[in-house]
Design a protein around this motif. Structure first.
Motif, mmCIF file in Angstrom:
data_model
loop_
_atom_site.group_PDB
_atom_site.id
_atom_site.type_symbol
_atom_site.label_atom_id
_atom_site.label_comp_id
_atom_site.label_asym_id
_atom_site.label_seq_id
_atom_site.Cartn_x
_atom_site.Cartn_y
_atom_site.Cartn_z
ATOM 1 N N LEU A 96 0.836 -1.203 0.000
ATOM 2 C CA LEU A 96 0.000 0.000 0.000
ATOM 3 C C LEU A 96 0.871 1.253 0.000
ATOM 4 C CD1 LEU A 96 -2.960 1.148 0.358
ATOM 5 C CD2 LEU A 96 -2.458 1.196 2.801
ATOM 6 N N THR A 97 1.891 1.238 0.849
ATOM 7 C CA THR A 97 2.815 2.372 0.932
ATOM 8 C C THR A 97 3.622 2.516 -0.348
ATOM 9 O OG1 THR A 97 3.011 2.076 3.327
ATOM 10 C CG2 THR A 97 4.724 3.376 2.245
ATOM 11 N N ARG A 98 4.043 1.382 -0.911
ATOM 12 C CA ARG A 98 4.844 1.408 -2.138
ATOM 13 C C ARG A 98 4.056 2.018 -3.295
ATOM 14 N NH1 ARG A 98 9.284 -0.896 -4.354
ATOM 15 N NH2 ARG A 98 9.206 -1.356 -6.574
ATOM 16 N N ALA A 99 2.776 1.662 -3.397
ATOM 17 C CA ALA A 99 1.943 2.191 -4.479
ATOM 18 C C ALA A 99 1.868 3.716 -4.416
ATOM 19 C CB ALA A 99 0.543 1.582 -4.411
ATOM 20 N N ILE A 100 1.847 4.247 -3.193
ATOM 21 C CA ILE A 100 1.788 5.699 -3.021
ATOM 22 C C ILE A 100 3.147 6.339 -3.272
ATOM 23 C CG2 ILE A 100 1.341 7.564 -1.384
ATOM 24 C CD1 ILE A 100 -0.641 5.719 0.028
ATOM 25 N N ASP A 101 4.185 5.797 -2.623
ATOM 26 C CA ASP A 101 5.514 6.407 -2.688
ATOM 27 C C ASP A 101 6.150 6.327 -4.062
ATOM 28 O OD1 ASP A 101 5.270 7.036 -0.045
ATOM 29 O OD2 ASP A 101 6.550 5.423 0.702
ATOM 30 N N ARG A 102 5.993 5.179 -4.729
ATOM 31 C CA ARG A 102 6.668 4.986 -6.014
ATOM 32 C C ARG A 102 5.849 5.481 -7.205
ATOM 33 N NH1 ARG A 102 11.069 1.530 -6.096
ATOM 34 N NH2 ARG A 102 11.327 2.384 -8.187
ATOM 35 N N PHE A 103 4.505 5.429 -7.077
ATOM 36 C CA PHE A 103 3.684 5.743 -8.248
ATOM 37 C C PHE A 103 2.571 6.749 -7.985
ATOM 38 C CE2 PHE A 103 5.287 1.387 -8.647
ATOM 39 C CZ PHE A 103 6.022 1.513 -9.811
#
Length: 475
Positions: A96-103
């Protein structure tokens, strides 16, 4: 080695790999494969299963994954979204965090995770020869593990593993896919026939007319198998005109094939000012450090451009931004750094690995141009991002960039297309010689064209495509 010895060696390697796969598949059969299938069909979960073994690849494919997850959540929040991944450090919260931070993609809720432990069977390093067929059959074994652990109502492949579709249908799933690139295409066959060595055509084979003929036969047989398994999809979404033409020809399901351009962050990037610093013109390259991205060509073209650069013009800078999936990618990045030293441009080149999205936006906001050099790039999300950010694109004159992206916008040029080192170098020089007014005019036209590939447009088209399937009474 003689021709017959070469064939014998290749055939032995192939049999060893297939035998290894069959050994494990036979063990599953002995353990009651039909029992597993029946249990899976009976106990299907009210969920959508996303087959995406690598959730940390950092490329356009991962952006599509998270946008697709969000689209499913918005259409039917009662359907759980499950990610099949071989990354064992990927928790629901971290994804969930990766989807926000990376994209910059904000999911409505964290996805569920099903961990896969047989991912080695789809890694290219497992198959020194017959890589394509080895990975394809290996994906079936990996899919078996996934579906036995969790059988969803809807199975969606976002990584291009078409050989898993018949198995998913056997388990009773509705099968969807988002295909970025056909596993086999007529262009690949043509290059083998022309004996053109590339990252996917071994120089040993390219030098031999007989081995090349054998590979053409191999590709022809594989194309037939690929067409059969692909036709098992209930809905095939493709990302470009080039991919659509090949998939329709290979899979033969035109009515179930829809073209939806991938989601590009055009809205946020369009807020960046078009004016750029002129003291040190920056050219940015955004792509995973994979062999097909042809980073070396970019570096060589940049070196040639500097050699030809008029002393009165400011000296440019080249920034490589990308992610590494594995040790092989790490080595490619190191080789690129060493190549920069050999070309004596190491002071003019910067490398950024696994950058956060906000830092990527900052770099895009300072670049006058973006360079991309993959041959037959199916689409090219990073090219659209260049255009939205105000960086004039320099892309390969083939496939997606040629057919869909770097086209005139209301009669104005939006970028450059090139095919070899000299043409890329010339494009760089042309851009550096432009006046600010000329560059701003081209950058503005490119930005206007990028709006055709917005994230909002993806959500709109993708939801319309999946709604008839997931709103079916059986779901």
């Amino acid at each position: 080695l003689s021709f017959y010895q070469q064939i014998s060696d290749l055939r032995s390697r192939f049999y060893l790999k297939i035998s290894a796969i069959n050994k494990y598949q036979h063990q599953e059969i002995l353990n009651g494969d039909w029992v597993s299938i029946i249990k899976g069909r009976i106990n299907r979960k009210k969920s959508v299963g996303f087959f995406h073994p690598y959730t940390n690849d950092g490329g356009g494919g991962e952006r599509v994954l998270w946008c697709a997850v969000k689209a499913f959540q918005e259409v039917n929040i009662n359907l759980d979204c499950v990610i099949y991944t071989g990354d064992h450090d990927a928790s629901p919260e971290s994804l969930l965090t990766r989807a926000i931070d990376r994209f910059g993609v904000k999911l409505l809720q964290p996805p569920q995770v099903v961990y896969l432990y047989k991912r080695k069977w789809i890694e290219e390093g497992t198959y020194p020869r017959f890589t394509m067929v080895g990975q394809s059959f290996g994906s079936v074994y990996l899919c078996w593990e996934a579906l036995c652990k969790h059988t969803p109502l809807v199975y969606i492949d976002t990584s291009g593993y078409a050989f898993t579709y018949p198995l998913a249908r056997v388990f009773g799933c509705k099968v969807l896919c988002y295909t970025h690139y056909p596993t086999i295409s007529s262009d690949m066959v043509s290059r083998v026939q022309q004996r053109d060595p590339m990252y996917n055509n071994d120089p040993l084979i390219a030098k031999s007319i007989w081995l090349s003929r054998c590979k053409v036969i191999y590709y022809t047989l594989f194309s037939w198998m690929y067409g059969f398994v692909g036709s098992c999809a209930h809905l095939a979404v493709v990302n470009s005109s080039w991919t659509q033409a090949h998939i329709v020809k290979l899979w033969g399901i035109p009515k179930r094939t829809k073209r939806i351009y991938p989601p590009c962050d055009t809205k946020g990037l369009q807020e960046l000012p078009l004016e750029r610093p002129i003291n040190t013109p920056t050219i940015i390259s955004v792509a995973q450090f994979r062999p097909e991205k042809a980073h070396t060509l970019q570096l060589e073209a940049f070196s040639v451009a500097i050699e030809k650069l008029d002393p009165s013009l400011p000296r440019p800078k080249l920034q490589f931004v990308g992610s590494c999936r594995n040790q092989e990618d790490e080595q490619r990045l190191q080789n690129l750094k060493e190549k920069a030293i050999d070309l004596k441009v190491e002071k003019d080149v910067e490398f950024y690995r696994n950058l956060l999205y906000r830092d990527l936006v900052r770099l895009l906001g300072g670049a006058i141009a973006g360079i991309h050099s993959m041959v037959d790039e199916h689409f090219g999300i990073s090219i659209v991002e260049y255009m939205a950010a105000g960086a004039v694109p320099i892309a390969h004159n083939s496939a997606g960039p040629k057919m869909d992206i770097v086209l005139e916008e209301q009669g104005q040029q939006t970028g450059f297309l090139a095919q070899n080192v000299e043409e890329y170098a010339d494009a760089i020089l042309q851009l550096l010689k432009m006046s600010d007014a000329e560059r701003l005019e081209m950058a503005d036209a490119a930005r206007r064209r990028s709006r055709r590939f917005s994230e909002e447009r993806f959500y709109e088209d993708f939801k319309a495509a999946i709604s008839p399937i997931i709103s079916h009474p059986s779901l």
